[in-house]
Design a protein around this motif. Structure first.
Motif, PDB file in Angstrom:
ATOM      1  N   VAL A   1       0.255  -3.596  -0.073  1.00  0.00           N
ATOM      2  CA  VAL A   1      -0.334  -3.666   1.486  1.00  0.00           C
ATOM      3  C   VAL A   1      -1.761  -4.074   1.155  1.00  0.00           C
TER       4      VAL A   1
ATOM      5  N   TYR B   1       9.465  -2.676  -1.286  1.00  0.00           N
ATOM      6  CA  TYR B   1       8.045  -2.059  -1.355  1.00  0.00           C
ATOM      7  C   TYR B   1       7.165  -3.341  -1.066  1.00  0.00           C
ATOM      8  N   GLU B   2       6.039  -2.965  -0.576  1.00  0.00           N
ATOM      9  CA  GLU B   2       4.865  -3.941  -0.249  1.00  0.00           C
ATOM     10  C   GLU B   2       3.658  -3.398  -1.080  1.00  0.00           C
TER      11      GLU B   2
ATOM     12  N   ALA C   1      -4.213   2.285   4.844  1.00  0.00           N
ATOM     13  CA  ALA C   1      -4.745   1.108   4.163  1.00  0.00           C
ATOM     14  C   ALA C   1      -6.110   0.820   4.491  1.00  0.00           C
TER      15      ALA C   1
ATOM     16  N   ILE D   1       0.340   3.826   8.543  1.00  0.00           N
ATOM     17  CA  ILE D   1       0.175   2.854   7.486  1.00  0.00           C
ATOM     18  C   ILE D   1      -1.230   2.269   7.371  1.00  0.00           C
ATOM     19  N   ASP D   2      -1.589   1.876   8.739  1.00  0.00           N
ATOM     20  CA  ASP D   2      -3.039   1.211   8.757  1.00  0.00           C
ATOM     21  C   ASP D   2      -4.186   2.011   8.608  1.00  0.00           C
TER      22      ASP D   2
ATOM     23  N   ARG E   1      -6.759  -6.558   2.159  1.00  0.00           N
ATOM     24  CA  ARG E   1      -5.849  -6.209   2.916  1.00  0.00           C
ATOM     25  C   ARG E   1      -4.851  -7.610   2.814  1.00  0.00           C
TER      26      ARG E   1
ATOM     27  N   THR F   1       5.234   4.441   9.864  1.00  0.00           N
ATOM     28  CA  THR F   1       5.254   3.653  11.162  1.00  0.00           C
ATOM     29  C   THR F   1       4.880   4.038  12.261  1.00  0.00           C
TER      30      THR F   1
ATOM     31  N   TRP G   1       3.312   0.465  -0.672  1.00  0.00           N
ATOM     32  CA  TRP G   1       4.222   1.389   0.331  1.00  0.00           C
ATOM     33  C   TRP G   1       5.594   0.844  -0.166  1.00  0.00           C
TER      34      TRP G   1
ATOM     35  N   THR H   1      -1.100  -7.279   3.559  1.00  0.00           N
ATOM     36  CA  THR H   1      -0.217  -7.514   4.908  1.00  0.00           C
ATOM     37  C   THR H   1      -0.641  -6.523   5.984  1.00  0.00           C
ATOM     38  N   SER H   2      -0.332  -6.650   7.078  1.00  0.00           N
ATOM     39  CA  SER H   2      -0.806  -5.565   8.275  1.00  0.00           C
ATOM     40  C   SER H   2       0.688  -5.542   9.105  1.00  0.00           C
ATOM     41  N   ARG H   3       1.114  -4.230   8.942  1.00  0.00           N
ATOM     42  CA  ARG H   3       2.524  -3.983   9.624  1.00  0.00           C
ATOM     43  C   ARG H   3       2.293  -3.704  11.126  1.00  0.00           C
TER      44      ARG H   3
END
Length: 245
Positions: A233, A230-231, A207, A203-204, A239, A194, A219, A241-243
């Motif tokens: 991503v 877990y996700e 990804a 994380i981006d 894609r 993060t 993740w 999810t986008s955190r």
């Protein structure tokens, strides 16, 4: 005496095969769930495909989160995470001859690299695995790692894991996965990924790299209650999810 013993063994084996065939036929007629030993015997007869391997992996990761959250599993090294996933893949239906750690993958483009976890079929004459699923793993531990070690591990994703999965695309277009076990917690951050790297969330960054090569990204990361979830991503080139936190 030897002849009579052999005859008894042969007769018992024949009876066991007949009994198994009758049970399998009965389950097929009734639609009832077959016990695990019978499913395992039937799995011996065919090769695992990528969708089945992916489901087995997700089951193993679900188990990891559950056991970490209950205190049944406490990894202190990345090897602990790899060993746990190996164990749970076998428990969830993969055969011992189908799961390999740090191994060779069949295919000219893949011979120089050894992915962390591979599910597939052994080719003994070539001493390599014909893959159904290829995984790279990176773990960011909750304890015992310095900031410098964390940074080197993150860079290892970008400069080692991602190139490995990219090279494997000619061998396995679908079924390449980066697994990030991000267990790190500090006073101001839940998960090492993060944080930022060159102004962008880590994380981006990972990804986007996975999207470019068509690899999936899973993740595992902390929750506000001190557990982990877990996700998925990235799935292939998509894609999911986008955190932002």
């Amino acid at each position: 005496a030897c002849g009579s013993n052999f005859q008894r063994r042969w007769t018992n084996q024949r009876l066991e095969r007949t009994h198994l065939a009758r049970r399998t036929s009965r389950w097929a007629r009734t639609g009832a769930a077959q016990p695990q030993p019978v499913r395992r015997l039937q799995r011996e007869m065919r090769r695992l495909d990528s969708d089945e391997a992916r489901l087995a992996l997700r089951g193993a990761i679900t188990d990891l989160c559950r056991d970490f959250n209950t205190g049944s599993f406490t990894p202190i090294l990345e090897a602990d995470v790899a060993a746990y996933l190996y164990h749970r893949l076998l428990a969830n239906g993969c055969l011992p001859k189908e799961v390999y750690l740090a191994t060779r993958v069949c295919g000219e483009a893949a011979q120089s690299r050894k992915p962390d976890l591979v599910i597939g079929e052994l080719k003994p004459s070539k001493a390599c695995i014909l893959p159904a699923l290829i995984c790279e793993l990176k773990a960011f531990q909750r304890w015992g790692m310095t900031d410098q070690q964390m940074r080197r591990r993150f860079e290892g994703i970008l400069y080692d894991d991602i190139p490995t999965l990219g090279e494997m695309s000619s061998v396995l277009p679908r079924g390449r996965v980066e697994i990030l076990a991000d267990l790190f917690v500090s006073r101001d951050r839940m998960g090492y990924l993060t944080g930022t790297w060159k102004g962008e969330k880590r994380i981006d960054v990972v990804a986007s790299a996975c999207e470019r090569i068509g690899a999936s990204l899973i993740w595992i990361h902390p929750t506000a209650t001190d557990g982990v979830i877990y996700e998925i991503v990235v799935q292939g080139h998509n894609r999911l999810t986008s955190r932002s936190t």
